[in-house]
Design a protein around this motif. Sequence first.
Motif, PDB file in Angstrom:
ATOM      1  N   ASP A  26     101.468  33.570  48.823  1.00 31.08           N
ATOM      2  CA  ASP A  26     100.457  32.845  49.590  1.00 31.08           C
ATOM      3  C   ASP A  26     100.661  33.222  51.055  1.00 31.08           C
ATOM      4  OD1 ASP A  26      98.923  31.033  51.020  1.00 31.08           O
ATOM      5  OD2 ASP A  26      99.688  29.268  49.979  1.00 31.08           O
ATOM      6  N   GLU A  84      99.505  31.999  53.689  1.00 29.99           N
ATOM      7  CA  GLU A  84      99.581  30.851  54.606  1.00 29.99           C
ATOM      8  C   GLU A  84     100.945  30.175  54.583  1.00 29.99           C
ATOM      9  OE1 GLU A  84      97.185  30.040  56.837  1.00 29.99           O
ATOM     10  OE2 GLU A  84      96.213  31.857  56.110  1.00 29.99           O
ATOM     11  N   ALA A 114      84.605  31.663  46.292  1.00 27.98           N
ATOM     12  CA  ALA A 114      85.291  30.516  46.899  1.00 27.98           C
ATOM     13  C   ALA A 114      84.290  29.464  47.386  1.00 27.98           C
ATOM     14  CB  ALA A 114      86.187  30.972  48.045  1.00 27.98           C
ATOM     15  N   ALA A 156      86.424  27.462  49.568  1.00 26.73           N
ATOM     16  CA  ALA A 156      86.161  28.053  50.890  1.00 26.73           C
ATOM     17  C   ALA A 156      86.235  27.015  52.009  1.00 26.73           C
ATOM     18  CB  ALA A 156      84.798  28.730  50.903  1.00 26.73           C
ATOM     19  N   LYS A 159      92.907  25.313  55.051  1.00 30.17           N
ATOM     20  CA  LYS A 159      93.767  26.505  55.154  1.00 30.17           C
ATOM     21  C   LYS A 159      93.046  27.786  54.714  1.00 30.17           C
ATOM     22  CE  LYS A 159      98.363  24.561  54.980  1.00 30.17           C
ATOM     23  NZ  LYS A 159      99.666  24.589  54.358  1.00 30.17           N
ATOM     24  N   ASN A 160      91.835  27.658  54.166  1.00 25.49           N
ATOM     25  CA  ASN A 160      91.089  28.828  53.707  1.00 25.49           C
ATOM     26  C   ASN A 160      89.982  29.236  54.674  1.00 25.49           C
ATOM     27  OD1 ASN A 160      92.675  28.839  51.425  1.00 25.49           O
ATOM     28  ND2 ASN A 160      91.217  27.691  50.202  1.00 25.49           N
ATOM     29  N   TYR A 165      89.267  33.034  55.478  1.00 26.24           N
ATOM     30  CA  TYR A 165      89.049  33.951  54.359  1.00 26.24           C
ATOM     31  C   TYR A 165      87.574  33.958  53.969  1.00 26.24           C
ATOM     32  CZ  TYR A 165      94.076  33.669  54.333  1.00 26.24           C
ATOM     33  OH  TYR A 165      95.380  33.722  54.719  1.00 26.24           O
ATOM     34  N   PHE A 170      92.721  29.601  44.790  1.00 20.67           N
ATOM     35  CA  PHE A 170      92.850  30.265  46.080  1.00 20.67           C
ATOM     36  C   PHE A 170      91.785  31.353  46.199  1.00 20.67           C
ATOM     37  CE2 PHE A 170      97.045  28.561  45.508  1.00 20.67           C
ATOM     38  CZ  PHE A 170      97.577  28.395  46.774  1.00 20.67           C
ATOM     39  N   PRO A 171      91.317  31.632  47.427  1.00 25.69           N
ATOM     40  CA  PRO A 171      90.500  32.833  47.614  1.00 25.69           C
ATOM     41  C   PRO A 171      91.410  34.054  47.430  1.00 25.69           C
ATOM     42  CG  PRO A 171      90.667  31.575  49.673  1.00 25.69           C
ATOM     43  CD  PRO A 171      91.490  30.879  48.656  1.00 25.69           C
ATOM     44  N   ARG A 198      93.625  35.468  50.257  1.00 28.61           N
ATOM     45  CA  ARG A 198      94.762  34.673  50.737  1.00 28.61           C
ATOM     46  C   ARG A 198      96.054  35.070  50.021  1.00 28.61           C
ATOM     47  NH1 ARG A 198      95.227  28.047  51.243  1.00 28.61           N
ATOM     48  NH2 ARG A 198      97.496  28.033  51.383  1.00 28.61           N
TER      49      ARG A 198
END
Length: 179
Positions: free
Chosen positions: A98, A100, A115, A128, A132-133, A136, A165-166, A169
């Motif tokens: 990840d 992040e 996403a 999306a 935190k995304n 992206y 998750f996207p 990422r």
Amino acid sequence: MAVRPLERGRYAVDSASGATYVVDLFAGTCSCPDHEIRGERCKHLRRVAIEVTERRVPPPGRRCADCAVCRRPSFVSESVAIPVCDDCRLERGDLTTDRETGDTVVVYRMTDEAASERYVEAADRTVAAYPKNEGYPADDPVVEVVYPFSGDPDADIEDRPRYAFPRSRLAARDEMLIE
């Protein structure tokens, strides 16, 4: 001779004489008179085989599209809604990081959802829209992952909670999880 992919292993071949013939690689046939009358492998079949081998046209079952992750033109499966090239595709059991948090996560599956389309009920938002995304792409394909080092260490991948998750990422790793 110009070769254009159609679908399901079929290609249009424009000959120098101005005629267009259809080659079916799966059946090994061509609509040209030479092939239909003599039943021999014609120059159109050979030309399509050369174009596929040289990667100038997609092989059967694949189409040309820009990868949703790296944006490079690639040959992707005809059946996928979101095109992802072989270099960016993640498979079940792949270890990723990840970007992040630096956490190691294991791919459960790569989906055909963007996403921006995948709604996460627990977060009351799309993947999306999750904070935190933000950086992206919203059209990134969603990857479902599990955390390998949380909860019951003996739990099977099927029994672990999954998170979405996207794709961008996640940083792919060369290692594979042995199941």
